[in-house]
Design a protein around this motif. Sequence first.
Motif, PDB file in Angstrom:
ATOM      1  N   GLY A 130       0.932  -1.262  -0.065  1.00 60.85           N
ATOM      2  CA  GLY A 130       0.071   0.111  -0.025  1.00 60.85           C
ATOM      3  C   GLY A 130       0.727   1.267  -0.152  1.00 60.85           C
ATOM      4  O   GLY A 130       2.210   1.178  -0.011  1.00 60.85           O
TER       5      GLY A 130
ATOM      6  N   THR B 125      -8.717   0.034  -4.361  1.00 64.02           N
ATOM      7  CA  THR B 125      -7.982  -0.018  -3.455  1.00 64.02           C
ATOM      8  C   THR B 125      -8.748   0.218  -1.987  1.00 64.02           C
ATOM      9  O   THR B 125      -9.853   1.101  -1.679  1.00 64.02           O
ATOM     10  CB  THR B 125      -6.933   1.210  -3.399  1.00 64.02           C
TER      11      THR B 125
ATOM     12  N   TYR C 281      -2.332  -1.124  -6.110  1.00 66.19           N
ATOM     13  CA  TYR C 281      -1.859  -0.956  -4.699  1.00 66.19           C
ATOM     14  C   TYR C 281      -2.967  -1.431  -3.918  1.00 66.19           C
ATOM     15  O   TYR C 281      -4.160  -1.005  -3.976  1.00 66.19           O
ATOM     16  CB  TYR C 281      -1.577   0.438  -4.320  1.00 66.19           C
TER      17      TYR C 281
ATOM     18  N   ASP D 284      -4.937   3.165  -7.260  1.00 63.15           N
ATOM     19  CA  ASP D 284      -6.175   2.609  -7.440  1.00 63.15           C
ATOM     20  C   ASP D 284      -5.844   1.536  -8.839  1.00 63.15           C
ATOM     21  O   ASP D 284      -6.132   0.353  -8.953  1.00 63.15           O
ATOM     22  CB  ASP D 284      -7.453   3.181  -7.524  1.00 63.15           C
TER      23      ASP D 284
ATOM     24  N   TYR E 196      -3.914  -0.816  -0.599  1.00 63.50           N
ATOM     25  CA  TYR E 196      -4.435   0.324   0.056  1.00 63.50           C
ATOM     26  C   TYR E 196      -3.940   1.649   0.020  1.00 63.50           C
ATOM     27  O   TYR E 196      -2.728   1.729  -0.355  1.00 63.50           O
ATOM     28  CB  TYR E 196      -4.449  -0.146   1.584  1.00 63.50           C
TER      29      TYR E 196
END
Length: 311
Positions: A9, A86, A46, A42, A48
């Motif tokens: 993330g 995400t 990724y 997004d 988050y």
Amino acid sequence: MAEAGLRFGIQLPVQSQSTIYCEHWETEAGPAELAQAAQAADRLGYAYVACCDHVAIPRRLAGAMGATWYDPVSTLGWLAALTTRTRLLSHVAVAPLRHPLLSAKQYATLDLLSGGRLLLGVGAGHVPEEFEALGVDFHRRGAILDETVQALATALTDEYPEHPGPRFPFSGLAVSPRPVQRPRPPIWVGGSSPAAVRRAARLGEGWLSQGDRVGDLSAQLRLIADVREQSGRSGPFAVNAIPPALYVGEPGWDTGRHALTGKPERLAEALSAYGALGVTHLQLRPRSRSLAEYLEQLEAVATDVLPLVRS
């Protein structure tokens, strides 16, 4: 103990502007740049995007911490409408500053509006003046957080939660709308002190390391395993670590002595060391001198580095 696989993330730029990590371009940036970063994360897959939390910064700390800290509920809620995949992580919400029913209401709504993408990260906080201004006992923040996490878990699980705790008793009150995730969104607990690590192991579904060096993580993970065993807890448990800032290629400018720079293979090898220890999530932050360079680096990490780690 760990979830299968290593996920990646990002800590969002712009939304928090501590001098420890803020790039010069971020101080002049705003919602448009923040949105582009989240949408790029997004699109690139990724796991988050993360947003920090502080309510107010005292003058004595503003030089180092900066004064700009976006509200995580507002920010992640807005970004939920601009993204599709995400997940949305509060890293970390200073939970003792807010009544757990209020937080449950806000984050349950966020989970609903995002289609079940919330990761609720909470921590104890560290700024005494912030607690004083909001009428919360700074010196009891650990105990307050313990009860807050338990009350949050109850309120996010049950529509009519029953919590007899000494500081936040509530019963017979509906907390709705309900979150999408069942039985509730996961709660990850942040902090690297022994007390914080034990709290995460006892009460959370994950631990948010606050930048521990890779060499120190083994001891932390052993403590988590021991506490979870003693507490009779089992099942998936997320471990999120923060490696040094990254730059793919030779930057040609001073990225700081702690940054990881160079060929994708070198960066992938450094990141793989975390996965070998049992870390499940890495929170990445590329170095950059502009939004354009940030977006280029975000894509280079996703396309050139992370496939090598996964392999």
